[in-house]
Scaffold this active site. Structure first.
Site, PDB file in Angstrom:
ATOM      1  N   GLU A   1       0.796  -1.235   0.000  1.00  0.00           N
ATOM      2  CA  GLU A   1       0.000   0.000   0.000  1.00  0.00           C
ATOM      3  C   GLU A   1       0.829   1.286   0.000  1.00  0.00           C
ATOM      4  O   GLU A   1       0.661   2.158   0.856  1.00  0.00           O
ATOM      5  CB  GLU A   1      -0.972  -0.032   1.195  1.00  0.00           C
ATOM      6  CG  GLU A   1      -1.896  -1.242   1.152  1.00  0.00           C
ATOM      7  CD  GLU A   1      -2.749  -1.418   2.411  1.00  0.00           C
ATOM      8  OE1 GLU A   1      -2.699  -0.553   3.297  1.00  0.00           O
ATOM      9  OE2 GLU A   1      -3.447  -2.442   2.490  1.00  0.00           O
TER      10      GLU A   1
ATOM     11  N   ASN B   1       2.000  -5.248  -3.119  1.00  0.00           N
ATOM     12  CA  ASN B   1       0.598  -5.554  -2.801  1.00  0.00           C
ATOM     13  C   ASN B   1      -0.180  -4.274  -2.516  1.00  0.00           C
ATOM     14  O   ASN B   1       0.292  -3.407  -1.774  1.00  0.00           O
ATOM     15  CB  ASN B   1       0.602  -6.447  -1.546  1.00  0.00           C
ATOM     16  CG  ASN B   1      -0.741  -7.057  -1.217  1.00  0.00           C
ATOM     17  OD1 ASN B   1      -1.388  -7.643  -2.086  1.00  0.00           O
ATOM     18  ND2 ASN B   1      -1.169  -6.946   0.037  1.00  0.00           N
TER      19      ASN B   1
ATOM     20  N   HIS C   1     -10.499  -5.827  -2.090  1.00  0.00           N
ATOM     21  CA  HIS C   1     -11.502  -5.471  -1.083  1.00  0.00           C
ATOM     22  C   HIS C   1     -12.642  -4.731  -1.787  1.00  0.00           C
ATOM     23  O   HIS C   1     -12.524  -3.538  -2.082  1.00  0.00           O
ATOM     24  CB  HIS C   1     -10.884  -4.589   0.011  1.00  0.00           C
ATOM     25  CG  HIS C   1      -9.870  -5.299   0.840  1.00  0.00           C
ATOM     26  ND1 HIS C   1     -10.207  -6.318   1.706  1.00  0.00           N
ATOM     27  CD2 HIS C   1      -8.526  -5.166   0.935  1.00  0.00           C
ATOM     28  CE1 HIS C   1      -9.104  -6.762   2.314  1.00  0.00           C
ATOM     29  NE2 HIS C   1      -8.075  -6.085   1.847  1.00  0.00           N
TER      30      HIS C   1
ATOM     31  N   GLU D   1      -6.387 -10.507  -1.073  1.00  0.00           N
ATOM     32  CA  GLU D   1      -7.201 -10.194   0.119  1.00  0.00           C
ATOM     33  C   GLU D   1      -8.676 -10.054  -0.247  1.00  0.00           C
ATOM     34  O   GLU D   1      -9.358  -9.130   0.219  1.00  0.00           O
ATOM     35  CB  GLU D   1      -6.698  -8.896   0.787  1.00  0.00           C
ATOM     36  CG  GLU D   1      -5.227  -8.900   1.126  1.00  0.00           C
ATOM     37  CD  GLU D   1      -4.771  -7.657   1.896  1.00  0.00           C
ATOM     38  OE1 GLU D   1      -5.612  -6.909   2.417  1.00  0.00           O
ATOM     39  OE2 GLU D   1      -3.542  -7.452   1.975  1.00  0.00           O
TER      40      GLU D   1
ATOM     41  N   ASP E   1     -12.474  -9.850  -0.460  1.00  0.00           N
ATOM     42  CA  ASP E   1     -13.711  -9.913   0.320  1.00  0.00           C
ATOM     43  C   ASP E   1     -14.691  -8.917  -0.284  1.00  0.00           C
ATOM     44  O   ASP E   1     -14.290  -7.993  -0.996  1.00  0.00           O
ATOM     45  CB  ASP E   1     -13.513  -9.686   1.827  1.00  0.00           C
ATOM     46  CG  ASP E   1     -12.787  -8.398   2.183  1.00  0.00           C
ATOM     47  OD1 ASP E   1     -12.674  -7.508   1.322  1.00  0.00           O
ATOM     48  OD2 ASP E   1     -12.346  -8.284   3.344  1.00  0.00           O
TER      49      ASP E   1
HETATM   50  O1  G3I Z   1      -4.463  -7.556  19.166  1.00  0.00           O
HETATM   51  C1  G3I Z   1      -5.004  -6.328  19.661  1.00  0.00           C
HETATM   52  C2  G3I Z   1      -5.615  -6.555  21.000  1.00  0.00           C
HETATM   53  O2  G3I Z   1      -4.624  -6.907  21.917  1.00  0.00           O
HETATM   54  C3  G3I Z   1      -6.326  -5.270  21.415  1.00  0.00           C
HETATM   55  O3  G3I Z   1      -6.994  -5.477  22.625  1.00  0.00           O
HETATM   56  C4  G3I Z   1      -7.321  -4.838  20.373  1.00  0.00           C
HETATM   57  C5  G3I Z   1      -8.000  -3.524  20.710  1.00  0.00           C
HETATM   58  O4  G3I Z   1      -8.307  -2.770  19.566  1.00  0.00           O
HETATM   59  O5  G3I Z   1      -6.649  -4.664  19.165  1.00  0.00           O
HETATM   60  C6  G3I Z   1      -6.037  -5.835  18.687  1.00  0.00           C
HETATM   61  O6  G3I Z   1      -5.376  -5.525  17.520  1.00  0.00           O
HETATM   62  C7  G3I Z   1      -6.181  -5.390  16.371  1.00  0.00           C
HETATM   63  C8  G3I Z   1      -5.611  -6.314  15.317  1.00  0.00           C
HETATM   64  O7  G3I Z   1      -6.292  -6.140  14.104  1.00  0.00           O
HETATM   65  C9  G3I Z   1      -5.710  -7.786  15.704  1.00  0.00           C
HETATM   66  O8  G3I Z   1      -7.021  -8.151  15.841  1.00  0.00           O
HETATM   67  C10 G3I Z   1      -6.127  -3.969  15.887  1.00  0.00           C
HETATM   68  O9  G3I Z   1      -6.796  -3.121  16.810  1.00  0.00           O
HETATM   69  C11 G3I Z   1      -6.794  -3.851  14.537  1.00  0.00           C
HETATM   70  O10 G3I Z   1      -6.571  -2.532  14.028  1.00  0.00           O
HETATM   71  C12 G3I Z   1      -6.156  -4.836  13.572  1.00  0.00           C
HETATM   72  O11 G3I Z   1      -6.836  -4.731  12.356  1.00  0.00           O
HETATM   73  C13 G3I Z   1      -6.188  -5.332  11.249  1.00  0.00           C
HETATM   74  C14 G3I Z   1      -5.923  -4.269  10.194  1.00  0.00           C
HETATM   75  O12 G3I Z   1      -5.336  -4.884   9.058  1.00  0.00           O
HETATM   76  C15 G3I Z   1      -4.991  -3.167  10.679  1.00  0.00           C
HETATM   77  O13 G3I Z   1      -4.897  -2.185   9.715  1.00  0.00           O
HETATM   78  C16 G3I Z   1      -7.103  -6.394  10.680  1.00  0.00           C
HETATM   79  O14 G3I Z   1      -7.237  -7.466  11.618  1.00  0.00           O
HETATM   80  C17 G3I Z   1      -6.539  -6.928   9.375  1.00  0.00           C
HETATM   81  O15 G3I Z   1      -7.489  -7.744   8.756  1.00  0.00           O
HETATM   82  C18 G3I Z   1      -6.220  -5.776   8.441  1.00  0.00           C
HETATM   83  O16 G3I Z   1      -5.643  -6.299   7.289  1.00  0.00           O
HETATM   84  C19 G3I Z   1      -5.293  -5.379   6.243  1.00  0.00           C
HETATM   85  C20 G3I Z   1      -4.089  -5.946   5.535  1.00  0.00           C
HETATM   86  O17 G3I Z   1      -3.054  -6.218   6.444  1.00  0.00           O
HETATM   87  C21 G3I Z   1      -3.607  -4.985   4.441  1.00  0.00           C
HETATM   88  N1  G3I Z   1      -4.684  -4.646   3.534  1.00  0.00           N
HETATM   89  C22 G3I Z   1      -5.908  -4.176   4.154  1.00  0.00           C
HETATM   90  C23 G3I Z   1      -6.400  -5.175   5.199  1.00  0.00           C
HETATM   91  C24 G3I Z   1      -7.735  -4.762   5.783  1.00  0.00           C
HETATM   92  O18 G3I Z   1      -7.637  -3.548   6.474  1.00  0.00           O
END
Ligand code: G3I
Length: 370
Positions: free
Chosen positions: A176, A217, A253, A282, A284
């Site tokens: 990105e 990517n 996405h 990715e 969805d």
């Molecule tokens: O693990 C912590 C946890 O300890 C905490 O209590 C909680 C509170 O918010 O957060 C948890 O972390 C979260 C993490 O996912 C794991 O679940 C983050 O807040 C959350 O922001 C994070 O989101 C991820 C996101 O990327 C971050 O930008 C998504 O799961 C993940 O699916 C998403 O994936 C991205 C790809 O890497 C790149 N392309 C876009 C895609 C979708 O946004």
């Protein structure tokens, strides 16, 4: 028939991986095999697991994996192993998670997934080495000179790629880097190092694991447009410079409220004409909730738009969904009031989108020759 060597080759590769992992995983490698007739030429039934159908076209079908769900939810774990032939860690290879404290490298969660993949005849997409998001606080709140940041980035890439050397099929090296209008995203890396950090990142990753396929990517680059033009210009330049970039990942996405591009195959074709692989990384298709029948059907069409383009593209080597069940899907946490983006619902019931993917794979069976 011509698809037999392909199937044998695909299964043989998977078997080698399974044997290498010290497991007898034939049943998992060929989950549809039990249902097949004695005729080795017979196609698998159309209701076979996605990985069995995709294998006939030399296509790997994958999912992003929530490693917490994998550890705690037996149904989730069973479906990951049964339906998919490649996995991507949704979060646990990201910098924030592997080096929360500077110099303290934590690979445990990612190692568990890589071992799971080996035991199930799956390949791994590594995600992601260079991003502006999910960075450790010590990095984002620290004060570093450009030269120091370059060394920190180099160290991170070398450390991570070396740790997983030989076990990652494709790495998302840079993720990105562009805005939607095709201009450079003003990230910590771009600000300090300018666009040259991208070529450096690919070179360092290649140095650490020369056999891994290295990908750029991004999202909103599935069809033709300003952003995919920018990526096209970037990879064209990198190839001319001899930078070891192997492929472009089109994230995929989509949202039913936006409609879908009609030129995904055309866009993929221009990348593969450069000698690159492409992958849907990715996929969805979310909706504004609540769902209704038109949205449900549109969702299925969105997945098909991506998958059919991939199936039409000889060098589209994998098709990965970003979470296969709404039970653990990222969309509701990011887009308020939206969701239902995955192939399976919260109760692991396959949706029309799942059946569309299954049917596309079944219909395409054997038409791609590699
Ligand atoms: O693990 C912590 C946890 O300890 C905490 O209590 C909680 C509170 O918010 O957060 C948890 O972390 C979260 C993490 O996912 C794991 O679940 C983050 O807040 C959350 O922001 C994070 O989101 C991820 C996101 O990327 C971050 O930008 C998504 O799961 C993940 O699916 C998403 O994936 C991205 C790809 O890497 C790149 N392309 C876009 C895609 C979708 O946004």
């Amino acid at each position: 028939m011509k698809e037999t060597p392909m199937r044998i080759r695909t299964y043989a590769v998977a078997a080698v991986l399974a044997v290498a992992a010290g497991t007898a995983a034939w049943a998992l490698v060929t989950p549809g095999a039990q249902a097949q007739s004695a005729d080795p030429e017979a196609p698998p039934p159309t209701n076979s697991p996605l990985r069995v159908l995709a294998a006939r076209d030399g296509l790997r079908i994958g999912t992003a994996v929530d490693t917490t769900a994998l550890a705690n939810d037996a149904t989730y774990q069973k479906l990951v192993g049964e339906q998919f032939s490649t996995v991507t860690p949704e979060n646990v290879m990201k910098w924030q998670l592997v080096e929360a404290q500077r110099g303290q490298l934590t690979w445990t969660a990612a190692d568990i997934l890589v071992n799971f993949a080996a035991a199930h005849g799956q390949l791994v997409r590594g995600h992601t080495l260079v991003w502006h998001n999910q960075l450790p606080t010590w990095l984002t709140s620290g004060t570093f000179t450009p030269a120091e940041l370059r060394q920190i980035l180099r160290r991170h890439i070398i450390d991570e790629v070396t740790h997983f050397k030989g076990r990652i099929w494709q790495w998302d090296v840079v993720n990105e880097a562009f805005n939607d209008d095709g201009t450079w995203r003003n990230t910590i890396w771009y600000q300090a190092l300018g666009p040259d950090y991208i070529a450096d990142a690919f070179r360092w990753a290649h140095q650490a694991d020369p056999r891994a396929l290295l990908f750029y990517n991004d999202y909103n680059i599935e069809g033709l447009g300003a952003k995919s033009d920018a990526v096209y210009a970037l990879v064209t330049k990198l190839r001319k410079q001899g930078v070891p970039v192997n492929g472009v990942g089109l994230q995929g996405h989509f949202g039913t409220q936006y409609g879908f591009p009609g030129d995904v195959a055309e866009n993929m074709a221009r990348f593969t004409a450069l000698g690159l692989d492409v992958a849907v990384t990715e996929a969805d298709v979310r909706s504004v909730l609540p769902m209704d029948n038109p949205k449900t059907q549109a969702q299925a069409q969105g997945y098909s738009v991506l998958l059919q383009a991939c199936l039409l593209t000889r060098r589209c080597i994998s098709f990965t969904v970003w979470g296969f069940t709404d039970k653990y899907q990222w969309v509701p946490g990011t887009f308020n009031g939206q969701g239902s983006a995955a192939l399976y619902d919260e109760n692991f019931a396959p949706k029309p989108a799942y059946h569309a993917v299954q049917l596309d794979l079944a219909l395409a069976a054997g038409t791609r020759r590699r």
